[in-house]
Scaffold this motif. Structure first.
Motif, PDB file in Angstrom:
ATOM      1  N   ALA A  32      88.254 159.671  19.808  1.00 47.21           N
ATOM      2  CA  ALA A  32      87.132 158.372  20.527  1.00 47.21           C
ATOM      3  C   ALA A  32      87.306 157.211  19.723  1.00 47.21           C
ATOM      4  CB  ALA A  32      85.623 158.851  19.731  1.00 47.21           C
ATOM      5  N   TYR A  33      87.212 156.340  21.454  1.00 46.06           N
ATOM      6  CA  TYR A  33      88.063 155.078  21.193  1.00 46.06           C
ATOM      7  C   TYR A  33      86.039 153.958  21.780  1.00 46.06           C
ATOM      8  CZ  TYR A  33      89.920 150.512  22.310  1.00 46.06           C
ATOM      9  OH  TYR A  33      89.867 149.372  22.802  1.00 46.06           O
ATOM     10  N   ALA A  34      86.064 154.035  22.802  1.00 46.11           N
ATOM     11  CA  ALA A  34      85.494 152.805  23.212  1.00 46.11           C
ATOM     12  C   ALA A  34      84.012 152.496  22.363  1.00 46.11           C
ATOM     13  CB  ALA A  34      84.819 153.322  25.045  1.00 46.11           C
ATOM     14  N   THR A  35      83.303 153.847  21.657  1.00 47.69           N
ATOM     15  CA  THR A  35      82.325 154.130  21.282  1.00 47.69           C
ATOM     16  C   THR A  35      82.714 153.107  20.042  1.00 47.69           C
ATOM     17  OG1 THR A  35      80.887 155.614  22.334  1.00 47.69           O
ATOM     18  CG2 THR A  35      80.264 155.162  19.991  1.00 47.69           C
ATOM     19  N   ALA A  36      83.164 153.277  19.145  1.00 46.45           N
ATOM     20  CA  ALA A  36      83.636 152.957  17.720  1.00 46.45           C
ATOM     21  C   ALA A  36      84.475 151.309  18.264  1.00 46.45           C
ATOM     22  CB  ALA A  36      84.251 153.296  16.967  1.00 46.45           C
ATOM     23  N   ALA A  37      85.107 151.277  19.106  1.00 45.90           N
ATOM     24  CA  ALA A  37      85.650 149.536  19.482  1.00 45.90           C
ATOM     25  C   ALA A  37      84.293 148.859  20.554  1.00 45.90           C
ATOM     26  CB  ALA A  37      86.712 149.603  20.731  1.00 45.90           C
ATOM     27  N   ALA A  38      83.088 149.017  20.379  1.00 42.58           N
ATOM     28  CA  ALA A  38      82.273 148.179  21.334  1.00 42.58           C
ATOM     29  C   ALA A  38      81.216 147.967  20.273  1.00 42.58           C
ATOM     30  CB  ALA A  38      81.286 149.189  22.270  1.00 42.58           C
ATOM     31  N   MET A  39      81.319 148.797  19.188  1.00 39.95           N
ATOM     32  CA  MET A  39      80.062 149.007  18.544  1.00 39.95           C
ATOM     33  C   MET A  39      80.950 148.556  16.347  1.00 39.95           C
ATOM     34  SD  MET A  39      77.000 151.475  16.804  1.00 39.95           S
ATOM     35  CE  MET A  39      78.295 152.165  15.812  1.00 39.95           C
ATOM     36  N   VAL A  40      81.533 148.858  16.766  1.00 33.01           N
ATOM     37  CA  VAL A  40      82.045 148.504  14.890  1.00 33.01           C
ATOM     38  C   VAL A  40      83.359 147.600  15.157  1.00 33.01           C
ATOM     39  CG1 VAL A  40      80.624 149.957  13.998  1.00 33.01           C
ATOM     40  CG2 VAL A  40      83.036 150.968  14.410  1.00 33.01           C
ATOM     41  N   GLY A  41      83.774 147.713  15.854  1.00 38.44           N
ATOM     42  CA  GLY A  41      85.058 146.364  16.306  1.00 38.44           C
ATOM     43  C   GLY A  41      85.934 147.227  15.300  1.00 38.44           C
ATOM     44  N   SER A  42      86.934 146.455  14.293  1.00 39.04           N
ATOM     45  CA  SER A  42      87.750 146.431  12.751  1.00 39.04           C
ATOM     46  C   SER A  42      85.835 146.920  11.658  1.00 39.04           C
ATOM     47  CB  SER A  42      88.383 144.804  13.120  1.00 39.04           C
ATOM     48  OG  SER A  42      87.514 144.324  12.418  1.00 39.04           O
ATOM     49  N   ALA A  43      85.269 146.454  11.668  1.00 42.15           N
ATOM     50  CA  ALA A  43      84.410 146.736   9.873  1.00 42.15           C
ATOM     51  C   ALA A  43      84.678 148.988   9.791  1.00 42.15           C
ATOM     52  CB  ALA A  43      82.713 146.716  10.900  1.00 42.15           C
ATOM     53  N   VAL A  44      84.718 149.547  10.715  1.00 39.43           N
ATOM     54  CA  VAL A  44      85.454 150.648  10.294  1.00 39.43           C
ATOM     55  C   VAL A  44      86.927 151.081  10.191  1.00 39.43           C
ATOM     56  CG1 VAL A  44      85.224 153.225  10.345  1.00 39.43           C
ATOM     57  CG2 VAL A  44      83.450 151.958  10.789  1.00 39.43           C
ATOM     58  N   PRO A  45      88.224 151.461  10.009  1.00 33.33           N
ATOM     59  CA  PRO A  45      89.130 151.684   9.455  1.00 33.33           C
ATOM     60  C   PRO A  45      89.473 152.472  10.094  1.00 33.33           C
ATOM     61  CG  PRO A  45      88.909 151.727   7.666  1.00 33.33           C
ATOM     62  CD  PRO A  45      87.571 150.783   8.329  1.00 33.33           C
ATOM     63  N   LEU A  46      89.802 152.803  11.868  1.00 34.49           N
ATOM     64  CA  LEU A  46      90.292 153.690  12.828  1.00 34.49           C
ATOM     65  C   LEU A  46      91.524 153.644  13.549  1.00 34.49           C
ATOM     66  CD1 LEU A  46      86.559 154.794  14.752  1.00 34.49           C
ATOM     67  CD2 LEU A  46      87.416 155.855  12.299  1.00 34.49           C
ATOM     68  N   VAL A  47      91.624 154.736  13.298  1.00 33.37           N
ATOM     69  CA  VAL A  47      93.528 154.517  14.069  1.00 33.37           C
ATOM     70  C   VAL A  47      93.046 154.388  15.760  1.00 33.37           C
ATOM     71  CG1 VAL A  47      93.640 157.027  15.029  1.00 33.37           C
ATOM     72  CG2 VAL A  47      95.532 156.351  14.393  1.00 33.37           C
ATOM     73  N   THR A  48      92.673 154.812  16.194  1.00 34.15           N
ATOM     74  CA  THR A  48      92.400 154.589  17.787  1.00 34.15           C
ATOM     75  C   THR A  48      92.166 153.200  18.036  1.00 34.15           C
ATOM     76  OG1 THR A  48      89.962 155.088  17.694  1.00 34.15           O
ATOM     77  CG2 THR A  48      91.769 156.691  18.602  1.00 34.15           C
ATOM     78  N   LEU A  49      91.253 151.871  16.864  1.00 34.63           N
ATOM     79  CA  LEU A  49      91.161 150.706  17.250  1.00 34.63           C
ATOM     80  C   LEU A  49      92.591 150.200  16.538  1.00 34.63           C
ATOM     81  CD1 LEU A  49      87.607 150.402  15.868  1.00 34.63           C
ATOM     82  CD2 LEU A  49      87.935 150.607  18.166  1.00 34.63           C
ATOM     83  N   GLN A  50      93.315 150.820  15.170  1.00 32.82           N
ATOM     84  CA  GLN A  50      94.701 149.766  15.139  1.00 32.82           C
ATOM     85  C   GLN A  50      95.736 150.554  16.369  1.00 32.82           C
ATOM     86  OE1 GLN A  50      95.969 148.292  12.498  1.00 32.82           O
ATOM     87  NE2 GLN A  50      94.037 148.910  11.379  1.00 32.82           N
ATOM     88  N   ILE A  51      95.536 151.373  17.221  1.00 33.56           N
ATOM     89  CA  ILE A  51      96.207 151.472  18.719  1.00 33.56           C
ATOM     90  C   ILE A  51      96.475 149.946  19.547  1.00 33.56           C
ATOM     91  CG2 ILE A  51      96.935 152.950  20.331  1.00 33.56           C
ATOM     92  CD1 ILE A  51      96.914 155.278  18.159  1.00 33.56           C
TER      93      ILE A  51
END
Length: 302
Positions: free
Chosen positions: A237-256
């Motif tokens: 999952a990517y879009a939900t976390a990207a729209a909600m938490v941004g960089s507040a929670v470290p996730l590999v999809t957001l790092q990519i």
């Protein structure tokens, strides 16, 4: 003459039978060939490009490219490793909770006497399991965000509630993982034979003992397989976390996404491809666990 007419035909040799089977299978292979070609183009070319980029480093001075494992080494260090472990932790916690909560809900649906209720729950589960991305993030922000309706009405902010955190993201993921678990485990629950329960009760077992010694051991492969499937769904999952938490929670999809767009460092596109390769490896391990469990559960519940 009569004996000649009534004589049985000679047996077909194994080689001839094999040729006949191959002849019958040829039209089926031709029918599926376009799908195989499409899959090879749609998935094979991007996979090869990702694999090539993950092991390629470009010299900024000369512009020459060379093959190395530096990108993979970087993907397992620093913030990239933290993001990878964060995604694994988030996916594991969400999958375990969704499995524990989805099983009793699915059991209630299976044992319900109202067929309309069963159909309604399964239909809703099919819709909610595919509801994600920005609309899901907006729904939770409007409901449980810092200025959300329930947050203000119940005074959750004064009690330390924070949607934009690890546990807030877990709750959001459960919104689509629990329905997915219901859809996954319902066929297995349907496969439990009523004779097993009757035999256990006739021999003096309680309902708890039936579930502990009969139902759960039979359902264990399906439960583990469903949990692995939920893990993979949350991990990708990517879009939900990207729209909600941004960089507040470290996730590999957001790092990519950050590495490709150059939000942190410029020229890290190949590191992003290495991170994508790490995700593919994790997904491969997930499938390696899921498929044997699925086959084992199919043998029990067929």
């Amino acid at each position: 003459m009569t004996a000649a007419l009534t004589e049985a035909p000679a047996d077909v040799s194994p080689a001839a039978a094999g040729r006949q089977r191959r002849g019958r299978g040829a039209p089926g292979l031709l029918a599926v060939l376009p799908l195989l070609v499409f899959a090879a183009i749609a998935f094979g070319i991007p996979a090869l490009a990702m694999l090539n980029g993950a092991f390629t480093v470009k010299n900024e001075v000369t512009g020459a490219s060379s093959y190395t494992t530096a990108n993979l080494t970087d993907s397992f260090q620093g913030a990239y490793l933290t993001a990878l472990l964060g995604s694994v932790k988030l996916s594991a916690v969400s999958a375990i909770l969704a499995t524990l909560l989805g099983l009793p809900l699915a059991q209630a649906v299976v044992t319900s006497r109202f067929r309309a209720l069963r159909e309604a729950v399964l239909t809703a589960s099919g819709v909610l399991a595919n509801f994600g991305g920005v609309p899901l993030a907006f729904a939770f922000v409007a409901t449980l965000g810092n200025s959300g309706v329930l947050t203000r009405h119940l005074g959750l902010a004064d009690k330390g509630w924070n949607l934009y955190s690890f546990w807030g993201l877990v709750i959001v993921y459960l919104y689509f993982l629990i329905p997915l678990m219901v859809l996954t485990i319902t066929p297995a629950l349907d496969g439990l034979r009523s004779q097993w329960r009757e035999a256990a009760l006739n021999n003096g077992a309680t309902s708890v003992q039936y579930w502990r010694h009969v139902a759960l051991p039979v359902l264990a492969p399906s439960l583990l397989g469903g949990g692995v499937l939920l893990f993979g769904s949350a991990f990708a999952a990517y879009a939900t976390a990207a729209a909600m938490v941004g960089s507040a929670v470290p996730l590999v999809t957001l790092q990519i996404a950050d590495a490709i767009s150059g939000n942190v460092l410029v020229g890290q596109e190949n590191v992003a491809l290495a991170l994508s390769l790490d995700m593919v490896l994790v997904a491969g391990l997930v499938m390696a666990v899921y498929l044997p469990l699925q086959r084992r559960s199919a043998r029990w519940l067929a």
